[in-house]
Design a protein around this motif. Structure first.
Motif, PDB file in Angstrom:
ATOM      1  N   GLN A 177      20.954  22.734 -26.420  1.00  0.00           N
ATOM      2  CA  GLN A 177      19.993  21.816 -26.267  1.00  0.00           C
ATOM      3  C   GLN A 177      19.782  21.644 -24.761  1.00  0.00           C
ATOM      4  OE1 GLN A 177      17.868  20.567 -28.466  1.00  0.00           O
ATOM      5  NE2 GLN A 177      18.847  20.758 -30.257  1.00  0.00           N
ATOM      6  N   VAL A 178      20.933  21.341 -23.872  1.00  0.00           N
ATOM      7  CA  VAL A 178      20.824  21.176 -22.695  1.00  0.00           C
ATOM      8  C   VAL A 178      20.149  22.191 -21.844  1.00  0.00           C
ATOM      9  CG1 VAL A 178      22.247  20.969 -20.501  1.00  0.00           C
ATOM     10  CG2 VAL A 178      22.766  19.424 -22.292  1.00  0.00           C
ATOM     11  N   LEU A 179      20.657  23.516 -22.423  1.00  0.00           N
ATOM     12  CA  LEU A 179      19.892  24.703 -21.659  1.00  0.00           C
ATOM     13  C   LEU A 179      18.530  24.872 -21.736  1.00  0.00           C
ATOM     14  CD1 LEU A 179      22.812  27.467 -22.220  1.00  0.00           C
ATOM     15  CD2 LEU A 179      22.112  26.462 -20.188  1.00  0.00           C
ATOM     16  N   PHE A 180      18.031  24.383 -23.290  1.00  0.00           N
ATOM     17  CA  PHE A 180      16.669  24.606 -23.721  1.00  0.00           C
ATOM     18  C   PHE A 180      15.945  23.711 -22.791  1.00  0.00           C
ATOM     19  CE2 PHE A 180      13.534  23.714 -27.104  1.00  0.00           C
ATOM     20  CZ  PHE A 180      12.539  24.746 -26.964  1.00  0.00           C
ATOM     21  N   ARG A 181      16.419  22.425 -22.633  1.00  0.00           N
ATOM     22  CA  ARG A 181      15.730  21.560 -21.719  1.00  0.00           C
ATOM     23  C   ARG A 181      15.651  21.811 -20.533  1.00  0.00           C
ATOM     24  NH1 ARG A 181      18.283  17.659 -25.480  1.00  0.00           N
ATOM     25  NH2 ARG A 181      19.990  17.266 -23.770  1.00  0.00           N
ATOM     26  N   GLY A 183      15.375  24.570 -19.370  1.00  0.00           N
ATOM     27  CA  GLY A 183      14.643  25.915 -18.908  1.00  0.00           C
ATOM     28  C   GLY A 183      13.091  25.849 -19.715  1.00  0.00           C
ATOM     29  N   GLU A 184      13.123  26.157 -20.877  1.00  0.00           N
ATOM     30  CA  GLU A 184      11.896  26.386 -21.475  1.00  0.00           C
ATOM     31  C   GLU A 184      11.107  25.226 -21.616  1.00  0.00           C
ATOM     32  OE1 GLU A 184      10.679  29.214 -22.255  1.00  0.00           O
ATOM     33  OE2 GLU A 184      12.321  30.436 -22.493  1.00  0.00           O
ATOM     34  N   LEU A 185      11.997  23.869 -21.674  1.00  0.00           N
ATOM     35  CA  LEU A 185      11.160  22.815 -22.269  1.00  0.00           C
ATOM     36  C   LEU A 185      10.627  21.967 -20.768  1.00  0.00           C
ATOM     37  CD1 LEU A 185      12.589  20.867 -25.187  1.00  0.00           C
ATOM     38  CD2 LEU A 185      10.637  22.317 -24.836  1.00  0.00           C
ATOM     39  N   LYS A 186      10.941  22.596 -19.615  1.00  0.00           N
ATOM     40  CA  LYS A 186      10.895  21.768 -18.394  1.00  0.00           C
ATOM     41  C   LYS A 186       9.969  22.439 -17.398  1.00  0.00           C
ATOM     42  CE  LYS A 186      14.158  20.459 -14.600  1.00  0.00           C
ATOM     43  NZ  LYS A 186      13.583  18.954 -14.475  1.00  0.00           N
ATOM     44  N   GLU A 192      20.994  24.335 -12.188  1.00  0.00           N
ATOM     45  CA  GLU A 192      22.506  23.622 -12.118  1.00  0.00           C
ATOM     46  C   GLU A 192      23.115  23.560 -13.366  1.00  0.00           C
ATOM     47  OE1 GLU A 192      23.976  19.815 -10.149  1.00  0.00           O
ATOM     48  OE2 GLU A 192      23.765  21.172  -8.582  1.00  0.00           O
ATOM     49  N   LYS A 193      22.159  23.213 -14.450  1.00  0.00           N
ATOM     50  CA  LYS A 193      22.681  23.241 -15.881  1.00  0.00           C
ATOM     51  C   LYS A 193      23.013  24.401 -16.203  1.00  0.00           C
ATOM     52  CE  LYS A 193      21.599  18.759 -16.907  1.00  0.00           C
ATOM     53  NZ  LYS A 193      21.504  18.246 -15.698  1.00  0.00           N
ATOM     54  N   TYR A 213      21.271  28.769 -29.359  1.00  0.00           N
ATOM     55  CA  TYR A 213      20.083  28.964 -28.515  1.00  0.00           C
ATOM     56  C   TYR A 213      18.910  29.429 -29.212  1.00  0.00           C
ATOM     57  CZ  TYR A 213      17.071  28.941 -24.192  1.00  0.00           C
ATOM     58  OH  TYR A 213      16.090  29.113 -23.318  1.00  0.00           O
ATOM     59  N   MET A 214      19.163  30.529 -29.661  1.00  0.00           N
ATOM     60  CA  MET A 214      18.336  31.412 -30.186  1.00  0.00           C
ATOM     61  C   MET A 214      17.626  30.614 -31.621  1.00  0.00           C
ATOM     62  SD  MET A 214      17.121  34.549 -30.473  1.00  0.00           S
ATOM     63  CE  MET A 214      15.628  35.224 -31.514  1.00  0.00           C
ATOM     64  N   THR A 215      18.498  29.970 -32.274  1.00  0.00           N
ATOM     65  CA  THR A 215      17.979  29.144 -33.632  1.00  0.00           C
ATOM     66  C   THR A 215      16.883  27.952 -32.832  1.00  0.00           C
ATOM     67  OG1 THR A 215      20.199  29.504 -34.369  1.00  0.00           O
ATOM     68  CG2 THR A 215      18.861  27.953 -35.355  1.00  0.00           C
ATOM     69  N   ILE A 216      17.498  27.438 -31.912  1.00  0.00           N
ATOM     70  CA  ILE A 216      16.861  26.243 -31.262  1.00  0.00           C
ATOM     71  C   ILE A 216      15.434  26.535 -30.789  1.00  0.00           C
ATOM     72  CG2 ILE A 216      16.539  24.555 -29.784  1.00  0.00           C
ATOM     73  CD1 ILE A 216      19.820  24.332 -30.009  1.00  0.00           C
ATOM     74  N   SER A 217      15.362  27.701 -30.096  1.00  0.00           N
ATOM     75  CA  SER A 217      14.241  27.905 -28.831  1.00  0.00           C
ATOM     76  C   SER A 217      13.508  29.285 -29.473  1.00  0.00           C
ATOM     77  CB  SER A 217      14.713  28.322 -27.577  1.00  0.00           C
ATOM     78  OG  SER A 217      15.338  29.549 -27.789  1.00  0.00           O
ATOM     79  N   GLY A 218      13.943  30.009 -30.485  1.00  0.00           N
ATOM     80  CA  GLY A 218      13.451  31.272 -30.676  1.00  0.00           C
ATOM     81  C   GLY A 218      13.451  32.407 -29.810  1.00  0.00           C
TER      82      GLY A 218
END
Length: 321
Positions: A177-181, A183-186, A192-193, A213-218
């Motif tokens: 979730q942290v990586l998704f937020r 990158g893609e969501l920001k 840094e994350k 990550y694949m499941t969450i973001s596609g």
């Protein structure tokens, strides 16, 4: 060097360092050089045996084997033979020293070595660098790099990646979730994350994070890194991700691109073939065949020539086609 039995080069038996030293002296004495003898001996002995041969050579003839090789051989073939003679423990430190020496830094070498080596190997490299060159590797690297690329190199140089153990699914979900937020969501990217998570979490944990990550973001994490970062940082993040997934697959790809298209990146080809020959070159060959639908042997055969090709094919140790 990591002790492993997945190399193509193993200890030669029956081994006689004096006989080898005599054969090498004969191959280089007088007019002309017998390259065939040189390459056959040096590619079929392991690194520890090559050091014994060098020692016997000095004892018998009062000559330095590496100096003789340098004066008798030329070009890429010389580079390959001299690389084979470099003591295994100093190989990576030497490559890094030359990557940060003089004008311009060879980021490709920094990336390849620091992304692919284990924490124990990185600690060893730092120690050897200090002993051999009386300099601090981290200081040298920070002096020649900058930005987030430098930050991730420093994190990797700490060699403090979590050891593999039980994977905490809650933390897996959280990191994904942290990586998704970040990158893609920001709008913009919180690099840094990415640096902290990819640089410090255990290998087994990160493999689960990539799936989650694949499941969450596609998206595959590589696609996000490709979109959200650029330049040297992007290349280093991708190398780290690839090595977390599979070190042999990473090197198979590195070898493939060193020979793809016009011209060959011989420095990379030599560095990988020599440094992995006693560790995992058999696994690299397998991945190469699987991912590029042709054998490593076939591509080397097609892309190189002469004694250089003969020696590389002997190191490769077999055709998987």
């Amino acid at each position: 060097m990591a002790k492993s039995t997945r190399g193509t080069v193993t200890a030669f038996s029956p081994f006689d360092a004096r006989a080898d030293a005599e054969a090498l002296r004969k191959a280089m004495k007088g007019m002309g050089t017998d390259e065939e003898t040189i390459l056959k001996i040096l590619t079929s002995r392991n690194n520890a045996q090559r050091q014994e041969i060098a020692s016997a050579f000095k004892t018998l003839f009062g000559r330095d084997l590496v100096d003789d090789l340098k004066s008798e051989l030329t070009g890429k073939f010389e580079t390959l033979m001299v690389s084979l003679m470099r003591p295994a423990y100093i190989f990576d430190a030497h490559a890094l020293k030359h990557a940060i020496k003089g004008a311009g830094t060879n980021e490709k070498v920094l990336t390849e070595i620091l992304a692919s080596r284990t924490p124990a190997e990185v600690r060893n490299i730092k120690q050897v660098y200090l002993q051999e060159y009386e300099a601090n590797l981290e200081d040298k690297i920070t002096g020649e790099t900058s930005g987030h690329f430098q930050r991730l190199l420093v994190v990797l140089l700490q060699a403090n990646r979590d050891p593999d153990g039980r994977v905490d699914e809650g933390l897996v979900e959280q990191d994904a979730q942290v990586l998704f937020r970040a990158g893609e969501l920001k709008w913009g990217t919180d690099e840094e994350k990415f640096i902290t998570i990819l640089g410090t979490r255990s290998v087994s944990h990160l493999r689960r994070v990539f799936d989650k990550y694949m499941t969450i973001s596609g998206f595959q994490i590589e696609e996000t890194i490709d979109r959200e970062t650029s330049g040297d940082l992007e290349k280093l993040l991708l190398a780290v991700v690839k090595c977390i997934r599979s070190v042999p697959a990473y090197f198979a790809e590195t070898l493939y691109y060193s020979m793809k298209g016009a011209g060959t990146d011989d420095d990379t080809l030599i560095r990988v073939m020599v440094s992995r020959s006693e560790i995992d070159l058999l696994d690299i060959r397998q991945e190469f065949r699987k991912n590029f639908a042709k054998s490593l042997h076939h591509v080397i055969q097609k892309d190189t020539s002469g004694d250089y090709r003969k020696a590389l094919l002997l190191l490769c140790g077999g055709d998987d086609d």
